[in-house]
Scaffold this motif. Sequence first.
Motif, PDB file in Angstrom:
ATOM      1  N   ARG A  18      14.736 -67.726 -40.650  1.00 22.64           N
ATOM      2  CA  ARG A  18      14.487 -66.446 -39.985  1.00 22.64           C
ATOM      3  C   ARG A  18      15.555 -65.456 -40.430  1.00 22.64           C
ATOM      4  O   ARG A  18      16.745 -65.781 -40.468  1.00 22.64           O
ATOM      5  CB  ARG A  18      14.548 -66.583 -38.469  1.00 22.64           C
ATOM      6  N   CYS A  19      15.127 -64.255 -40.781  1.00 22.49           N
ATOM      7  CA  CYS A  19      16.071 -63.201 -41.143  1.00 22.49           C
ATOM      8  C   CYS A  19      16.923 -62.874 -39.918  1.00 22.49           C
ATOM      9  O   CYS A  19      16.399 -62.723 -38.812  1.00 22.49           O
ATOM     10  CB  CYS A  19      15.294 -61.961 -41.598  1.00 22.49           C
ATOM     11  N   ARG A  20      18.226 -62.757 -40.111  1.00 20.34           N
ATOM     12  CA  ARG A  20      19.129 -62.424 -39.002  1.00 20.34           C
ATOM     13  C   ARG A  20      18.974 -60.991 -38.552  1.00 20.34           C
ATOM     14  O   ARG A  20      19.380 -60.636 -37.457  1.00 20.34           O
ATOM     15  CB  ARG A  20      20.572 -62.682 -39.397  1.00 20.34           C
ATOM     16  N   GLY A  21      18.358 -60.155 -39.378  1.00 23.55           N
ATOM     17  CA  GLY A  21      18.192 -58.746 -39.024  1.00 23.55           C
ATOM     18  C   GLY A  21      16.904 -58.452 -38.287  1.00 23.55           C
ATOM     19  O   GLY A  21      16.898 -57.725 -37.301  1.00 23.55           O
ATOM     20  N   VAL A  81       2.733 -63.782 -56.208  1.00 25.33           N
ATOM     21  CA  VAL A  81       3.859 -62.922 -56.575  1.00 25.33           C
ATOM     22  C   VAL A  81       4.522 -62.509 -55.263  1.00 25.33           C
ATOM     23  O   VAL A  81       3.859 -62.032 -54.345  1.00 25.33           O
ATOM     24  CB  VAL A  81       3.393 -61.683 -57.372  1.00 25.33           C
ATOM     25  N   PHE A  82       5.822 -62.704 -55.192  1.00 21.88           N
ATOM     26  CA  PHE A  82       6.558 -62.456 -53.955  1.00 21.88           C
ATOM     27  C   PHE A  82       7.364 -61.164 -54.043  1.00 21.88           C
ATOM     28  O   PHE A  82       7.462 -60.556 -55.105  1.00 21.88           O
ATOM     29  CB  PHE A  82       7.488 -63.645 -53.671  1.00 21.88           C
ATOM     30  N   SER A  83       7.952 -60.788 -52.906  1.00 21.77           N
ATOM     31  CA  SER A  83       8.752 -59.572 -52.836  1.00 21.77           C
ATOM     32  C   SER A  83      10.115 -59.902 -52.229  1.00 21.77           C
ATOM     33  O   SER A  83      10.200 -60.707 -51.296  1.00 21.77           O
ATOM     34  CB  SER A  83       8.035 -58.546 -51.952  1.00 21.77           C
ATOM     35  N   PRO A  84      11.182 -59.263 -52.740  1.00 28.24           N
ATOM     36  CA  PRO A  84      12.488 -59.477 -52.106  1.00 28.24           C
ATOM     37  C   PRO A  84      12.428 -58.978 -50.662  1.00 28.24           C
ATOM     38  O   PRO A  84      11.814 -57.948 -50.386  1.00 28.24           O
ATOM     39  CB  PRO A  84      13.458 -58.637 -52.929  1.00 28.24           C
ATOM     40  N   HIS A  85      13.043 -59.694 -49.765  1.00 31.89           N
ATOM     41  CA  HIS A  85      13.003 -59.302 -48.353  1.00 31.89           C
ATOM     42  C   HIS A  85      13.710 -57.977 -48.116  1.00 31.89           C
ATOM     43  O   HIS A  85      13.379 -57.267 -47.171  1.00 31.89           O
ATOM     44  CB  HIS A  85      13.581 -60.404 -47.468  1.00 31.89           C
ATOM     45  N   PHE A  86      14.636 -57.612 -48.984  1.00 35.71           N
ATOM     46  CA  PHE A  86      15.317 -56.325 -48.829  1.00 35.71           C
ATOM     47  C   PHE A  86      14.325 -55.163 -48.849  1.00 35.71           C
ATOM     48  O   PHE A  86      14.584 -54.115 -48.290  1.00 35.71           O
ATOM     49  CB  PHE A  86      16.356 -56.108 -49.932  1.00 35.71           C
ATOM     50  N   ALA A  87      13.179 -55.339 -49.505  1.00 35.21           N
ATOM     51  CA  ALA A  87      12.185 -54.269 -49.610  1.00 35.21           C
ATOM     52  C   ALA A  87      11.424 -54.044 -48.306  1.00 35.21           C
ATOM     53  O   ALA A  87      10.901 -52.958 -48.080  1.00 35.21           O
ATOM     54  CB  ALA A  87      11.201 -54.575 -50.736  1.00 35.21           C
ATOM     55  N   SER A  88      11.353 -55.047 -47.459  1.00 35.94           N
ATOM     56  CA  SER A  88      10.574 -54.923 -46.224  1.00 35.94           C
ATOM     57  C   SER A  88      11.400 -54.999 -44.940  1.00 35.94           C
ATOM     58  O   SER A  88      10.895 -54.656 -43.875  1.00 35.94           O
ATOM     59  CB  SER A  88       9.485 -56.000 -46.186  1.00 35.94           C
ATOM     60  N   ALA A  92      17.873 -54.051 -43.743  1.00 35.84           N
ATOM     61  CA  ALA A  92      18.409 -54.425 -45.063  1.00 35.84           C
ATOM     62  C   ALA A  92      19.776 -53.804 -45.336  1.00 35.84           C
ATOM     63  O   ALA A  92      20.659 -54.463 -45.887  1.00 35.84           O
ATOM     64  CB  ALA A  92      17.426 -54.029 -46.157  1.00 35.84           C
ATOM     65  N   ASP A  93      19.966 -52.548 -44.953  1.00 34.96           N
ATOM     66  CA  ASP A  93      21.245 -51.886 -45.237  1.00 34.96           C
ATOM     67  C   ASP A  93      22.424 -52.563 -44.546  1.00 34.96           C
ATOM     68  O   ASP A  93      23.547 -52.504 -45.043  1.00 34.96           O
ATOM     69  CB  ASP A  93      21.190 -50.411 -44.845  1.00 34.96           C
ATOM     70  N   SER A  94      22.172 -53.228 -43.425  1.00 31.74           N
ATOM     71  CA  SER A  94      23.282 -53.880 -42.719  1.00 31.74           C
ATOM     72  C   SER A  94      23.776 -55.118 -43.469  1.00 31.74           C
ATOM     73  O   SER A  94      24.860 -55.619 -43.180  1.00 31.74           O
ATOM     74  CB  SER A  94      22.861 -54.258 -41.296  1.00 31.74           C
ATOM     75  N   PHE A  95      23.011 -55.606 -44.439  1.00 33.46           N
ATOM     76  CA  PHE A  95      23.413 -56.777 -45.217  1.00 33.46           C
ATOM     77  C   PHE A  95      24.027 -56.418 -46.566  1.00 33.46           C
ATOM     78  O   PHE A  95      24.495 -57.281 -47.276  1.00 33.46           O
ATOM     79  CB  PHE A  95      22.216 -57.704 -45.445  1.00 33.46           C
ATOM     80  N   ARG A  96      23.990 -55.145 -46.909  1.00 33.51           N
ATOM     81  CA  ARG A  96      24.546 -54.733 -48.202  1.00 33.51           C
ATOM     82  C   ARG A  96      26.059 -54.766 -48.152  1.00 33.51           C
ATOM     83  O   ARG A  96      26.669 -54.430 -47.151  1.00 33.51           O
ATOM     84  CB  ARG A  96      24.072 -53.335 -48.572  1.00 33.51           C
ATOM     85  N   ARG A  97      26.625 -55.152 -49.275  1.00 29.20           N
ATOM     86  CA  ARG A  97      28.086 -55.149 -49.354  1.00 29.20           C
ATOM     87  C   ARG A  97      28.577 -53.717 -49.386  1.00 29.20           C
ATOM     88  O   ARG A  97      27.937 -52.840 -49.951  1.00 29.20           O
ATOM     89  CB  ARG A  97      28.545 -55.880 -50.615  1.00 29.20           C
ATOM     90  N   ARG A  98      29.715 -53.492 -48.807  1.00 28.82           N
ATOM     91  CA  ARG A  98      30.296 -52.157 -48.765  1.00 28.82           C
ATOM     92  C   ARG A  98      30.425 -51.595 -50.175  1.00 28.82           C
ATOM     93  O   ARG A  98      30.908 -52.267 -51.081  1.00 28.82           O
ATOM     94  CB  ARG A  98      31.681 -52.231 -48.115  1.00 28.82           C
ATOM     95  N   GLY A  99      29.984 -50.362 -50.370  1.00 27.81           N
ATOM     96  CA  GLY A  99      30.094 -49.718 -51.671  1.00 27.81           C
ATOM     97  C   GLY A  99      28.988 -50.071 -52.629  1.00 27.81           C
ATOM     98  O   GLY A  99      28.938 -49.569 -53.734  1.00 27.81           O
TER      99      GLY A  99
END
Length: 111
Positions: A18-21, A81-88, A92-99
Amino acid sequence: MNSINATVFVPGHNQLKRCRGCSELIFFAVTRDGRSIPVDHKARHDGNLAIAPLQDGEKLPRATVVTPGQAAGMRAAGVPVFSPHFASCPEADSFRRRGRARGARQKGRPR
């Protein structure tokens, strides 16, 4: 087992998380750079990731970015064909590394 089953990846229940977000079901794959990437658990009509089945000794399936033409051909052949979860994922922005947010320039790298 027929030949298509040996080439098509379908995530097993033990691979789903399960995605934590957003709490959606996802699985993890590894990119050619060796990085782990979250992937939506169901194939998508607008997906751009080919997921290779696990080979002996591998812990995660391999994800490869495909072109729209390749993705269309895969779907026509019955290959998901799958999609990265960042797209949906709405978080997603809360998991991005700073910068490393979208559009951010990396130090020393021209656009």
